[in-house]
Motif scaffolding. Structure first.
Motif, mmCIF file in Angstrom:
data_model
loop_
_atom_site.group_PDB
_atom_site.id
_atom_site.type_symbol
_atom_site.label_atom_id
_atom_site.label_comp_id
_atom_site.label_asym_id
_atom_site.label_seq_id
_atom_site.Cartn_x
_atom_site.Cartn_y
_atom_site.Cartn_z
ATOM 1 N N HIS A 100 0.884 -1.105 -0.009
ATOM 2 C CA HIS A 100 -0.109 0.142 -0.106
ATOM 3 C C HIS A 100 0.744 1.135 0.123
ATOM 4 O O HIS A 100 1.950 1.322 0.643
ATOM 5 C CB HIS A 100 -0.907 0.165 1.151
ATOM 6 C CG HIS A 100 -1.776 1.242 1.316
ATOM 7 N ND1 HIS A 100 -2.949 1.178 0.592
ATOM 8 C CD2 HIS A 100 -1.911 2.393 1.956
ATOM 9 C CE1 HIS A 100 -3.683 2.326 0.636
ATOM 10 N NE2 HIS A 100 -2.981 2.952 1.480
ATOM 11 N N HIS A 113 -8.641 3.617 5.860
ATOM 12 C CA HIS A 113 -7.755 2.289 6.111
ATOM 13 C C HIS A 113 -7.141 2.414 7.367
ATOM 14 O O HIS A 113 -6.755 3.699 7.984
ATOM 15 C CB HIS A 113 -6.996 1.934 5.033
ATOM 16 C CG HIS A 113 -5.937 2.568 4.446
ATOM 17 N ND1 HIS A 113 -4.794 2.970 5.117
ATOM 18 C CD2 HIS A 113 -6.086 3.506 3.265
ATOM 19 C CE1 HIS A 113 -4.231 4.325 4.472
ATOM 20 N NE2 HIS A 113 -4.963 4.418 3.335
ATOM 21 N N ASN A 114 -6.665 1.308 7.769
ATOM 22 C CA ASN A 114 -6.011 1.102 9.314
ATOM 23 C C ASN A 114 -4.735 2.064 9.172
ATOM 24 O O ASN A 114 -4.415 2.684 10.161
ATOM 25 C CB ASN A 114 -5.793 -0.225 9.597
ATOM 26 C CG ASN A 114 -5.115 -0.510 11.016
ATOM 27 O OD1 ASN A 114 -5.448 -0.001 12.050
ATOM 28 N ND2 ASN A 114 -4.045 -1.245 11.162
#
Length: 300
Positions: free
Chosen positions: A91, A273-274
């Motif tokens: 990512h 997102h985390n």
């Protein structure tokens, strides 16, 4: 023809022999010979004639050579792209932030974040508030960090940390009694360094700088560095001021206090997102630590 046939034909055209093609393709010579015969059988004509120890291309092979080369180049690009995807982090976290935040908090944040998310690559841009908002609204970044608050219905705005504007200057300039903070009277005869009126909190600083010489600097970080060189007293946010060399400089809050906040901006429609949430939480922790370090030192 199969792709393996094209690989072999192109390799033989390049090297002129089965031995050379085998080395180029990291195959055995029998495997190359077998693939070459298979390609010729599928095509229905000879591609190479054996002369002494070399394979000489036929007229048909020479006509097909540009096509073989074009496909081989495409295969090379495909393989290279596949390798890059295999080695690419899972990512990419895109962060757009104010220059002061980038200088004061992002280095420590990245140090901690990279240990927690080693497979996430970060792209950091230092931008003006308007540019940050534009990036967030167009989903061109995952995290926006700003010192300014301009409510926008397309954005979610969250306060991450709170601080204050402080004065930073050499001990020789800041030798007055400032137990209660720096007042307008204290600043009246000091050379000041401040951000422009159009920047975050710039308008709040205009009355403080009226009537005395002032340098106008685009970023808090640069203002701090000029103050440390004796150019004046910098009026900057407490997050940036935490980096000051306090052996030779004093850091004093203003009186009355001018609050400063760090805002986390994201688009309403964006899927968080985390990794982004953890990055933001680390920024908040680093900002709180920076502000706390100034508060504790002022009480010593």
């Amino acid at each position: 023809m199969k792709l393996s046939h094209i690989d072999v034909c192109n390799a033989v055209l390049m090297t002129g022999s089965v031995t050379g093609a085998a080395k180029l393709l990291h195959l055995s010579q029998p495997a190359v010979t077998k693939l070459l015969y298979s390609a010729e059988n599928q095509l229905g004509f000879k591609l190479f004639l054996r002369e002494k120890n070399k394979l000489v291309p036929t007229a048909e092979a020479l006509q097909l050579q540009p096509e073989f080369q074009a496909i081989a180049q495409q295969l090379d690009r495909l393989r290279e792209h596949s390798r890059s995807l295999a080695n690419k982090p899972t990512h990419v976290l895109r962060v757009a932030c104010a220059p002061s935040i980038a200088a004061a908090l992002i280095p420590q944040t990245l140090e901690t974040f990279s240990q927690l998310f080693p497979s996430v690559s970060c792209e950091i841009e230092a931008l003006t508030h308007d540019s940050i908002v534009q990036k967030v609204m167009q989903c061109e970044c995952d995290v926006g960090l700003s010192l300014a608050s301009l409510p926008n219905p397309a954005l979610v705005e969250e306060v991450l940390a709170s601080g204050v504007i402080v004065g930073v200057g050499p001990n020789s300039m800041m030798d007055m009694d400032t137990c209660g903070g720096l007042s307008i009277n204290d600043l009246a005869h000091l050379p000041l360094i401040r951000v422009p009126p159009g920047g975050p909190h710039g308008e709040d600083l205009v009355p403080l700088a009226s009537g005395n010489a002032a340098l106008t600097i685009s970023t808090n970080y640069l203002a701090l560095r000029l103050a440390e060189r004796g150019m004046g007293v910098a009026l900057i946010d407490s997050f940036t001021a935490a980096q000051a060399d306090r052996r030779h400089n004093r850091v004093v809050a203003l009186d009355p206090a001018i609050p400063v906040r760090i805002y986390y901006l994201r688009a309403h429609r964006a899927q968080g997102h985390n990794a982004a949430r953890r990055f933001v939480d680390i920024v908040a922790a680093m900002a709180a630590r920076a502000h706390r370090s100034l508060t504790e030192s002022s009480q010593d």
